[in-house]
Design an enzyme around this catalytic site. Sequence first.
Site, mmCIF file in Angstrom:
data_model
loop_
_atom_site.group_PDB
_atom_site.id
_atom_site.type_symbol
_atom_site.label_atom_id
_atom_site.label_comp_id
_atom_site.label_asym_id
_atom_site.label_seq_id
_atom_site.Cartn_x
_atom_site.Cartn_y
_atom_site.Cartn_z
ATOM 1 N N ASP A 1 0.808 -1.222 0.000
ATOM 2 C CA ASP A 1 0.000 0.000 0.000
ATOM 3 C C ASP A 1 0.838 1.267 0.000
ATOM 4 O OD1 ASP A 1 -2.229 -1.643 0.122
ATOM 5 O OD2 ASP A 1 -2.265 -1.617 2.300
ATOM 6 N N LYS B 1 1.815 2.135 -5.134
ATOM 7 C CA LYS B 1 2.340 1.562 -6.386
ATOM 8 C C LYS B 1 1.410 1.840 -7.574
ATOM 9 C CE LYS B 1 2.379 -2.452 -4.350
ATOM 10 N NZ LYS B 1 2.050 -2.048 -2.971
ATOM 11 N N GLY C 1 -4.631 -4.195 -3.741
ATOM 12 C CA GLY C 1 -5.603 -3.144 -4.052
ATOM 13 C C GLY C 1 -4.800 -1.929 -4.462
ATOM 14 N N HIS C 2 -4.785 -1.618 -5.743
ATOM 15 C CA HIS C 2 -3.970 -0.517 -6.256
ATOM 16 C C HIS C 2 -4.888 0.617 -6.677
ATOM 17 C CE1 HIS C 2 -0.363 -3.394 -7.205
ATOM 18 N NE2 HIS C 2 -0.728 -3.401 -5.942
ATOM 19 N N GLN D 1 1.935 -6.050 -3.230
ATOM 20 C CA GLN D 1 2.393 -6.156 -1.840
ATOM 21 C C GLN D 1 3.695 -5.350 -1.665
ATOM 22 O OE1 GLN D 1 1.255 -9.533 -3.351
ATOM 23 N NE2 GLN D 1 -0.611 -8.475 -2.774
HETATM 24 P P1 GDP Z 1 -0.768 0.365 -3.565
HETATM 25 O O1 GDP Z 1 -1.356 -0.917 -3.082
HETATM 26 O O2 GDP Z 1 0.712 0.418 -3.331
HETATM 27 O O3 GDP Z 1 -1.133 0.688 -4.990
HETATM 28 O O4 GDP Z 1 -1.391 1.514 -2.646
HETATM 29 P P2 GDP Z 1 -2.945 1.661 -2.228
HETATM 30 O O5 GDP Z 1 -3.700 2.157 -3.389
HETATM 31 O O6 GDP Z 1 -3.436 0.426 -1.560
HETATM 32 O O7 GDP Z 1 -2.827 2.720 -1.068
HETATM 33 C C1 GDP Z 1 -2.303 4.003 -1.295
HETATM 34 C C2 GDP Z 1 -3.365 5.027 -0.893
HETATM 35 O O8 GDP Z 1 -2.777 6.290 -0.792
HETATM 36 C C3 GDP Z 1 -4.462 5.153 -1.931
HETATM 37 O O9 GDP Z 1 -5.654 5.498 -1.284
HETATM 38 C C4 GDP Z 1 -3.956 6.311 -2.812
HETATM 39 O O10 GDP Z 1 -5.016 7.005 -3.462
HETATM 40 C C5 GDP Z 1 -3.322 7.189 -1.772
HETATM 41 N N1 GDP Z 1 -2.180 7.980 -2.226
HETATM 42 C C6 GDP Z 1 -1.211 7.666 -3.131
HETATM 43 N N2 GDP Z 1 -0.292 8.651 -3.181
HETATM 44 C C7 GDP Z 1 -0.680 9.589 -2.305
HETATM 45 C C8 GDP Z 1 -0.121 10.835 -1.875
HETATM 46 O O11 GDP Z 1 0.943 11.269 -2.308
HETATM 47 N N3 GDP Z 1 -0.826 11.524 -0.928
HETATM 48 C C9 GDP Z 1 -1.990 11.085 -0.412
HETATM 49 N N4 GDP Z 1 -2.593 11.816 0.510
HETATM 50 N N5 GDP Z 1 -2.536 9.918 -0.784
HETATM 51 C C10 GDP Z 1 -1.884 9.177 -1.707
HETATM 52 P P1 IMO Z 2 -0.947 -4.149 -2.278
HETATM 53 O O1 IMO Z 2 -0.504 -4.723 -3.591
HETATM 54 C C1 IMO Z 2 -0.934 -4.515 2.056
HETATM 55 C C2 IMO Z 2 -1.005 -8.559 3.747
HETATM 56 C C3 IMO Z 2 -2.256 -8.997 4.487
HETATM 57 C C4 IMO Z 2 -1.657 -9.996 5.457
HETATM 58 C C5 IMO Z 2 -0.559 -10.657 4.644
HETATM 59 C C6 IMO Z 2 -0.974 -11.972 3.988
HETATM 60 O O2 IMO Z 2 -2.234 -3.434 -2.325
HETATM 61 O O3 IMO Z 2 0.157 -3.366 -1.634
HETATM 62 P P2 IMO Z 2 -2.577 -12.661 1.986
HETATM 63 O O4 IMO Z 2 -3.975 -12.267 1.661
HETATM 64 O O5 IMO Z 2 -1.592 -12.346 0.931
HETATM 65 O O6 IMO Z 2 -2.496 -14.091 2.455
HETATM 66 O O7 IMO Z 2 -2.198 -11.778 3.273
HETATM 67 O O8 IMO Z 2 -0.202 -9.731 3.639
HETATM 68 N N1 IMO Z 2 -1.242 -8.059 2.373
HETATM 69 C C7 IMO Z 2 -1.165 -6.785 2.009
HETATM 70 N N2 IMO Z 2 -0.972 -5.682 2.741
HETATM 71 N N3 IMO Z 2 -1.060 -4.413 0.729
HETATM 72 C C8 IMO Z 2 -1.241 -5.515 -0.027
HETATM 73 O O9 IMO Z 2 -1.242 -5.471 -1.382
HETATM 74 C C9 IMO Z 2 -1.355 -6.765 0.613
HETATM 75 N N4 IMO Z 2 -1.557 -8.037 0.179
HETATM 76 C C10 IMO Z 2 -1.476 -8.823 1.256
HETATM 77 O O10 IMO Z 2 -2.849 -7.910 5.133
HETATM 78 O O11 IMO Z 2 -1.038 -9.322 6.536
HETATM 79 MG MG MG Z 3 -2.902 -1.585 -1.819
#
Ligand code: GDP
Ligand code: IMO
Ligand code: MG
Length: 423
Positions: A13, A16, A40-41, A222
Site C-alpha cells: 500500500d 504503487k 488493491g492498487h 504487496q
Molecule cells: P498500492 O497498493 O501500493 O497501490 O497503494 P494503495 O492504493 O493500496 O494505497 C495508497 C493510498 O494512498 C491510496 O488510497 C492512494 O489514493 C493514496 N495515495 C497515493 N499517493 C498519495 C499521496 O501522495 N498523498 C496522499 N494523501 N494519498 C496518496
Molecule cells: P498491495 O498490492 C498490504 C497482507 C495482508 C496480510 C498478509 C498476507 O495493495 O500493496 P494474503 O492475503 O496475501 O495471504 O495476506 O499480507 N497483504 C497486504 N498488505 N497491501 C497488499 O497489497 C497486501 N496483500 C497482502 O494484510 O497481513
Molecule cells: Mg494496496
Amino acid sequence: MPVDVLVGLQWGDEGKGKIVDVLAPTYDVVARFQGGPNAGHTLTFNGTKHVLHQVPSGIFHPHIINVVGNGVVLDPVVFREELRKLTARGVDATANLYISKKAQLILPSHRALDRIWEEARGGGRIGSTLKGIGPTYQDKIGRTGLRVGDILRADFKQRYQETVERHRQLAAFHQRELGIEADEAAFFEAVEELSQLQLTDTEYLLNNLLSQGKRILAEGAQGSLLDIDFGTYPFVTSSSTVVAGACTGLGIAPRYIEKVYGISKAYCTRVGSGPFPTELLDEVGEKIRQAGREFGSTTGRPRRCGWIDLPALRYAIMLNGVTEIHLMKADVLSDFDEIQVCTHYKRGDGTLTEQLPDLAELQELTPEYTALPGWRTNLDEVSDANALPSQLAKYVQYLEEQLNVPVTIVSVGPDRTSTLHLN
Ligand code: GDP
Ligand code: IMO
Ligand code: MG
C-alpha cells in the site's frame, strides 16, 4: 530494450498503483508478476478513484498492453467484477489485456481453505485478506494447482471436481465444511467469460515485444517486507514480491532489467498481523491514519501506522537493487512539528543494530529515532519540484544520504497530477 520494475519497499500500500499510472505514458507494456486479488492498487484522475486488484494499472492508457503474468494467482470471479466496473466507466479493458495460461486459478475452495486455516491459527493469525492466496500458491508449489490454460481443456470440470474433493478432505481435517455450493455457479460463469479473453503464453509475448524494442514496466504487488523469503515470516504473503519475482513471474531474463523503482511512504504502514518496529499505538499514529486515510483498499481494515524505518528500507533496497526511490504521501505529514526517523534498533541487551533480525528478536527491538523538523506547509499548492518547502527538501536529502539512493518523485496527493519529479 529495457524492463523496469516497480516494487513496494514496505508492507504494501505504498502507492504503487498511482505511480504505475503516472509512469505508464513512457512505457508500451505494464505487466503484473505476482500476487492476486489481495492487492488493491488505487489510481485517481479526473476526479475519479479506481481500485484495481488483478488488472494491471496501465489499463487506463489506451496505448498500453497490459499483461497478467504467470506468477499471478487469478480469481476469475474478482476479475470479471473488475472488468465489469471498468466497462461501466467506459474503459474497454479487454482489447489490450493478455493473461498468462500459466497463471494459477483461485477456486472458491481456495478461498474457503484460506478462512479455515486462518481460523485454525487462532492467536497466531496472519491477518490474511482471505482471498485464497496462500492455498492457491500452496497448490502451485505442490504441483496440484489448476492453471488458467486448463479452463480451455475438455476435462477441466473433472479436474476441478478432483481438486475440490482434495480440498474437502483438507477442510475435514479441521472438522469443517468448505461451504462453497453457493459460489460455484458464479465461478463457472466467470471461467466461461475468462475463456473468451486473450489467454496466451505471455512469456513469448513479452520477449517478442522486448525484441521489437518495446518498453516494459513490471508492476509489483504487496511489499518487500511481505516477501515469502525475506519478509517478516510467517506474517507474509505467499509470493516473491521482490524484483527477482519479476523474472520468474513474467519469464524475463535478469539482464533485461534496468531501473528498479522502490516505492515508500514518507512514513510507514502495515495491515494485518506481524512485527512493525516503528508502529505508533498512540494519538500520533491515529493522526497519521486519519490524515493519510489509512484504511485498506481491499478489505477496508484500518492500517497500522508508524514512522519511516531506515534499517527496514535499507534491507528492501539491498534485496531489490533499487535505483530510484519514490517518496509517497508527503502531504500526510504536513501537520507535524517534528518528523521522526528510525535510524537503528536497540536490542534487549542494549546494543544497537541496523540489521533486520529474525522474528523472535524483531519483537523485542526498540527503534532509535532522529527527529527532523516538519515542513508545516500545505503541499496542495506546490506544483514545482524546485519549490518544495525547505524542511521537506531537507527531509528528502536526509533520506537520500542515509539510503544512498536518489529520490526522483515526491508524491503530494492521490491524484495523478499531485506528483513532483525531482532532477
Ligand atoms: P498500492 O497498493 O501500493 O497501490 O497503494 P494503495 O492504493 O493500496 O494505497 C495508497 C493510498 O494512498 C491510496 O488510497 C492512494 O489514493 C493514496 N495515495 C497515493 N499517493 C498519495 C499521496 O501522495 N498523498 C496522499 N494523501 N494519498 C496518496
Ligand atoms: P498491495 O498490492 C498490504 C497482507 C495482508 C496480510 C498478509 C498476507 O495493495 O500493496 P494474503 O492475503 O496475501 O495471504 O495476506 O499480507 N497483504 C497486504 N498488505 N497491501 C497488499 O497489497 C497486501 N496483500 C497482502 O494484510 O497481513
Ligand atoms: Mg494496496
